[in-house]
Write a protein that holds these residues in place. Structure first.
Motif, PDB file in Angstrom:
ATOM      1  N   LEU A   1      -8.952   4.073   2.246  1.00  0.00           N
ATOM      2  CA  LEU A   1      -7.843   3.180   1.899  1.00  0.00           C
ATOM      3  C   LEU A   1      -8.150   1.741   2.284  1.00  0.00           C
ATOM      4  O   LEU A   1      -7.779   0.803   1.567  1.00  0.00           O
ATOM      5  CB  LEU A   1      -6.555   3.653   2.583  1.00  0.00           C
ATOM      6  CG  LEU A   1      -5.966   4.963   2.052  1.00  0.00           C
ATOM      7  CD1 LEU A   1      -4.801   5.419   2.915  1.00  0.00           C
ATOM      8  CD2 LEU A   1      -5.516   4.818   0.595  1.00  0.00           C
TER       9      LEU A   1
ATOM     10  N   ILE B   1       0.844  -1.206   0.000  1.00  0.00           N
ATOM     11  CA  ILE B   1       0.000   0.000   0.000  1.00  0.00           C
ATOM     12  C   ILE B   1       0.873   1.247   0.000  1.00  0.00           C
ATOM     13  O   ILE B   1       0.632   2.193  -0.759  1.00  0.00           O
ATOM     14  CB  ILE B   1      -0.947  -0.014   1.219  1.00  0.00           C
ATOM     15  CG1 ILE B   1      -1.923  -1.180   1.117  1.00  0.00           C
ATOM     16  CG2 ILE B   1      -1.699   1.315   1.323  1.00  0.00           C
ATOM     17  CD1 ILE B   1      -2.764  -1.389   2.357  1.00  0.00           C
TER      18      ILE B   1
ATOM     19  N   LEU C   1       0.947   4.309  -2.803  1.00  0.00           N
ATOM     20  CA  LEU C   1       0.744   5.714  -2.426  1.00  0.00           C
ATOM     21  C   LEU C   1       1.987   6.542  -2.753  1.00  0.00           C
ATOM     22  O   LEU C   1       1.883   7.678  -3.222  1.00  0.00           O
ATOM     23  CB  LEU C   1       0.411   5.820  -0.946  1.00  0.00           C
ATOM     24  CG  LEU C   1      -0.959   5.274  -0.527  1.00  0.00           C
ATOM     25  CD1 LEU C   1      -1.093   5.296   0.987  1.00  0.00           C
ATOM     26  CD2 LEU C   1      -2.083   6.079  -1.177  1.00  0.00           C
TER      27      LEU C   1
ATOM     28  N   VAL D   1      -3.425  -0.301   7.079  1.00  0.00           N
ATOM     29  CA  VAL D   1      -3.401   1.035   6.470  1.00  0.00           C
ATOM     30  C   VAL D   1      -2.576   1.995   7.312  1.00  0.00           C
ATOM     31  O   VAL D   1      -1.783   2.779   6.793  1.00  0.00           O
ATOM     32  CB  VAL D   1      -4.836   1.562   6.275  1.00  0.00           C
ATOM     33  CG1 VAL D   1      -4.829   3.048   5.944  1.00  0.00           C
ATOM     34  CG2 VAL D   1      -5.543   0.763   5.179  1.00  0.00           C
TER      35      VAL D   1
END
Length: 257
Positions: A42, A17, A21, A53
């Protein structure tokens, strides 16, 4: 619909993740100053737990890519890097116009620059400094410590060392050295500067440096050690500068022959 995470990968989900990003930031999909999607969005986007997250956001914060404001969320850091033009900043014309290198550079970028003088006085030179200046071990030098700011935010700290026989009793030993800074005063004293050499390296900051520069966790520093050399080959000043690595682009123009 969720963004794909490779569940078979050895790379943890939170780092995947963070990777995506980070790519959004690098590609400009998330612009400086813009808000990062909320934790809930998210979670939905990646089909991930809140803890996963939060780990991803913590990694980006540690890297200095985002800032978290309590009650408001996470934002992409908005501070644009400063272009440090090594081939121009020490040009004599700046000194003749009464502008020191840092202020000339910041003015050219339309930035609100300030300099804080933390200390000016005589100290015993560190061995490596004495060697560079051609002095005897344990000899005293004039020391000048400063902190440089962009719109009130610290971006670098610097310590200059000069032989006492050159600087003592001159404007260089005053808090305010006058128009053009140290190098203008050296040339006023008849020491014509011929060249500057710089050694550039990178590392993680020492605790006192992190405090002085108000660095986010994980942000490295760039160290620039400069020698100001006179026409007769003497090192007149050694300047040890620590820069916040995320605030600078170091630009160099090199001859092709």
């Amino acid at each position: 619909m969720t963004d794909a995470l490779d569940r078979r990968s050895d790379r943890p989900a939170y780092r995947q993740i963070a990777d995506q990003l980070r790519s959004d930031i690098d590609d400009g999909d998330l612009q400086p100053g813009s808000k990062v999607p909320s934790e809930r969005s998210l979670m939905e986007r990646y089909g991930a737990a809140r803890g996963t997250v939060r780990q991803a956001l913590a990694e980006l914060r540690t890297e200095g890519l985002i800032e978290v404001h309590h009650g408001k969320g996470a934002f992409v850091r908005a501070r644009a890097p400063i272009h440090r033009l090594a081939h121009d900043r020490f040009a004599r014309r700046h000194r003749e116009e009464g502008r020191a290198a840092f202020l000339a550079e910041m003015e050219a970028e339309g930035r609100a620059a300030t300099v804080e003088v933390d200390y000016v006085g005589a100290e015993q030179a560190p061995e490596w400094v004495a060697t560079a200046l051609g002095l005897d071990a344990r000899e005293e030098v004039l020391v000048r410590r400063r902190r440089y700011l962009d719109a009130g935010e610290p971006i670098e700290i610097a310590t200059s060392y000069l032989p006492l026989e050159i600087a003592a009793g001159t404007a260089i030993a005053e808090e305010n050295t006058g128009p053009g800074g140290i190098y203008a005063r050296l040339e006023d004293l008849g020491h014509r500067l011929e060249q500057f050499t710089e050694d550039v390296s990178a590392r993680m900051p020492h605790p006192d440096e992190a405090r002085a520069l108000e660095l986010a966790a994980g942000v490295p520093v760039v160290r620039v050690v400069r020698h100001a050399i006179s026409a007769d080959g003497k090192v007149l000043e050694l300047c040890d500068t620590i820069k916040a690595a995320d605030r600078y682009i170091l630009s160099y123009a090199l001859p092709a022959s």
